[in-house]
Scaffold this motif. Structure first.
Motif, mmCIF file in Angstrom:
data_model
loop_
_atom_site.group_PDB
_atom_site.id
_atom_site.type_symbol
_atom_site.label_atom_id
_atom_site.label_comp_id
_atom_site.label_asym_id
_atom_site.label_seq_id
_atom_site.Cartn_x
_atom_site.Cartn_y
_atom_site.Cartn_z
ATOM 1 N N ASN A 78 1.799 3.607 3.137
ATOM 2 C CA ASN A 78 0.599 3.993 3.869
ATOM 3 C C ASN A 78 1.021 4.445 5.267
ATOM 4 O O ASN A 78 1.775 3.749 5.956
ATOM 5 N N ASP A 100 0.971 5.605 -0.413
ATOM 6 C CA ASP A 100 0.174 6.811 -0.226
ATOM 7 C C ASP A 100 0.403 7.725 -1.427
ATOM 8 O O ASP A 100 1.394 8.447 -1.494
ATOM 9 N N ASP A 127 -0.262 -2.149 -5.888
ATOM 10 C CA ASP A 127 -0.993 -0.935 -5.537
ATOM 11 C C ASP A 127 -0.763 0.071 -6.657
ATOM 12 O O ASP A 127 0.371 0.487 -6.908
ATOM 13 N N ASP A 130 0.846 -1.195 0.000
ATOM 14 C CA ASP A 130 0.000 0.000 0.000
ATOM 15 C C ASP A 130 0.880 1.242 0.000
ATOM 16 O O ASP A 130 1.707 1.430 0.894
#
Length: 605
Positions: free
Chosen positions: A24, A4, A104, A2
């Motif tokens: 993340n 950001d 991701d 993941d």
């Protein structure tokens, strides 16, 4: 895994810059719950379907799953510095054997845009779409921002500039939000302008800040300038204007008052044209979503191509150059108040202005399609490769059908049909179904011919491939007419490139007749994969429905449109039918009025 991606800035990145993938914020590492020995690789792609299917490496290095960030320096990419335009970002997790585990990918609202034309220092940007091109029409009222880009502890700044006072005037200059993004004890903002001599100056600074502007977004709006184009900025004689809001001088100082190195001065390009005049045949029009308005006083195929590209967009991202509505004023002096939506209202505004231009008796004759434009011209003055035209006749009635042949990604077409007006009288014309029933289609008669323009407005499939009908024209023949009918054409793909430009002579087929009854000939090739062509003929114009059924009688595809009298060819593409078809036997039905003919077709896979 993941990442950001919320830190992707909407302003864009220079090719010499970099972007940092970060984890993340709620996670310890970029990946979790992974097998021992797992690693991460980073990729990017353009927004096309093909690009997303095969992303490009940001780095050859395999990174441990325990990393928290990765800085991608664009110039160090294994495939070289990425081209300008929006990019999807990917972080992919693999096990120790290179087996893909997870991915991701950034969303369409988190595209990273690389732009060679990004500003740094101080300058002006259009308030609506944040580019350095200010597109106006007679009487229009628009705003641009006075900005700083990547400031370093800046606490005060000066702008001195000039503008063409015979074209535009400044209504107001107001304080922007830049200083409110940092701690301060007050703001000084002074602005002055002279609409007689075309000059302006802004001095502004922050009080009581111990940092100045150093962080946050790359651009800070210091002032907002409201500008109105004069009602006579252009005329039907001049039709367009290029100039600048010049930033002639500028200074900035840090929060202590110490003068910093002189900033780069970036002018705002001023372009005035009639609404919808957005392209010329010779200039680069940029890439979505940063297309550049290039008015040239002529409404033609290049304007249609750029408008269609902007409307169709890439990967769900459209370009604001097509945001032409709502509009105010009276034709031809209408101007837009962009609302952020590109829809049928914008198409209406574009079509209205295109019609206005074509109705004028300007000295500019209809432009030969080979006079300019991007892409390679495959044939000019020789045999056409990707276009042919056929005629069939019944007494004094002649039907001419124009076809595209074996094209790839066709989006737009210009067809200039030339004929001897003493031999032929045009009765009417209709659009073929190959490029699609929606979108842009207009025709304009002129001395010695008719100019047809058609373009796909389809965000899911902006271009079509294969062969199919572009247009049908009906003529009344005078006596024993033997004069040739010529089609001068320009075919463009969904990125604006030229597929082919040239001319083709209509094959009158030795006087092949308009069918006396509804007839459907044998589809070919059969078996087929993925496309099959079904020829049919109509005695009169009417609605025709093409349907495909499986052996259980279930309808798998149906399409209906209006066709003129004469002979036609419909191409059914199984790969674009909306339903995945397996290999096997199907039935193709052609319905005209209350008559239906069907035949068996076999899809080979």
């Amino acid at each position: 895994i993941d990442c950001d991606y919320s830190n992707v800035n909407s302003y864009g990145y220079l090719p010499s810059g970099s972007y940092t993938f970060t984890k993340n914020t709620a996670w310890t590492y970029m990946a979790r719950n992974y097998p021992s020995g797992s690693y991460i690789k980073f990729f990017y792609s353009d927004t096309t379907t093909a690009g997303q299917a095969s992303p490009t490496l940001c780095s050859d290095t395999q990174y441990a799953a325990t990393i928290t960030s990765f800085e991608w320096t664009f110039a160090n990419s294994p495939g070289g510095t990425p081209s300008d335009g929006p990019k999807y970002l990917y972080a992919r997790l693999y096990d120790e054997n290179g087996i893909f585990l997870a991915e991701d990918k950034s969303s369409s609202s988190q595209l990273l845009t690389i732009d060679s034309d990004l500003l740094n220092g101080i300058g002006g940007l259009d308030s609506y779409d944040s580019d350095k091109y200010f597109y106006l029409q007679n009487g229009s009222l628009r705003q641009f921002n006075l900005i700083m880009v990547y400031p370093d502890s800046v606490g005060s700044v000066n702008y001195t500039g000039s503008f063409p006072a015979d074209k535009v005037s400044i209504s107001t200059i107001e304080e922007g939000p830049a200083w409110q993004t940092i701690q301060n004890q007050g703001v000084i903002f002074e602005a002055d302008w002279d609409n007689t001599n075309g000059a302006f100056e802004v001095n502004t600074g922050v009080l009581g800040s111990n940092t100045g502007l150093v962080a946050g977004p790359p651009t800070f709006t210091v002032g907002i300038v409201t500008v109105q184009a004069l009602s006579s900025a252009i005329s039907t004689t001049t039709r367009y204007y290029y100039g600048n809001f010049d930033i002639t001088a500028g200074l900035w100082a840090d929060y202590t008052g110490a003068t910093l190195s002189a900033p780069t001065l970036n002018d705002l390009s001023l372009r005035i044209g009639y609404l919808g005049d957005i392209a010329d045949p010779d200039s680069s029009h940029g890439t979505i979503p940063n297309m550049v308005p290039c008015p040239d006083g002529v409404f033609g195929i290049d304007d249609i191509v750029v408008f269609s590209m902007a409307w169709n967009g890439i990967g769900g991202t459209q370009d604001p150059i097509a945001d032409l509505a709502p509009y105010s004023g009276t034709v031809p002096d209408i101007w837009s108040s962009p609302d952020g939506n590109i829809d049928v209202q914008d198409l209406m505004a574009f079509t209205m202005m295109f019609d206005w231009y074509q109705a004028q008796d300007f000295s500019t004759a209809p432009r030969h399609p080979s006079d300019g434009g991007s892409g390679n011209i495959a044939s000019v003055g020789g045999s056409a490769v990707h276009l042919n035209a056929e005629g069939c006749q019944d007494g004094d009635r002649l039907i001419v059908t124009v076809y595209a042949d074996d094209v790839e990604d066709l989006m737009s077409a210009e067809l200039n049909v030339r004929y001897d007006e003493e031999s032929y009288s045009l009765s009417g014309f209709t659009r073929g179904g190959f490029i699609g029933d929606g979108g842009f289609f207009r025709g304009y008669e002129h001395d010695g011919g008719v100019q047809l323009y058609l373009s796909s407005l389809n965000r899911d499939m902006p271009g079509v491939s294969g062969s199919g009908e572009l247009a049908t024209l009906e003529f009344t023949v005078s006596g024993e007419a033997e004069a040739a009918i010529e089609v001068v054409f320009d075919l463009r793909n969904s990125t604006g490139g030229r597929i082919e430009s040239g001319s083709a002579t209509v094959d009158l087929g030795g006087g092949s007749a308009i069918p006396g009854t509804f007839v459907v000939d044998t589809a070919y090739p059969n078996p087929f994969n993925p496309s099959v062509t079904v020829p049919f003929g109509l005695p009169e114009a009417g609605m025709v429905e093409i349907s495909v059924y499986d052996v259980q009688g279930r309808e798998l595809y149906s399409g209906m449109r209006h066709y003129g009298a004469g002979n036609h060819r419909y191409v059914f593409d199984a790969s674009a039918a909306g339903t995945v078809l397996s290999g096997g036997v199907y039935f193709l039905k052609v319905r005209y009025n209350d008559q239906v003919q069907s035949q068996k077709i076999v899809l080979m896979k």
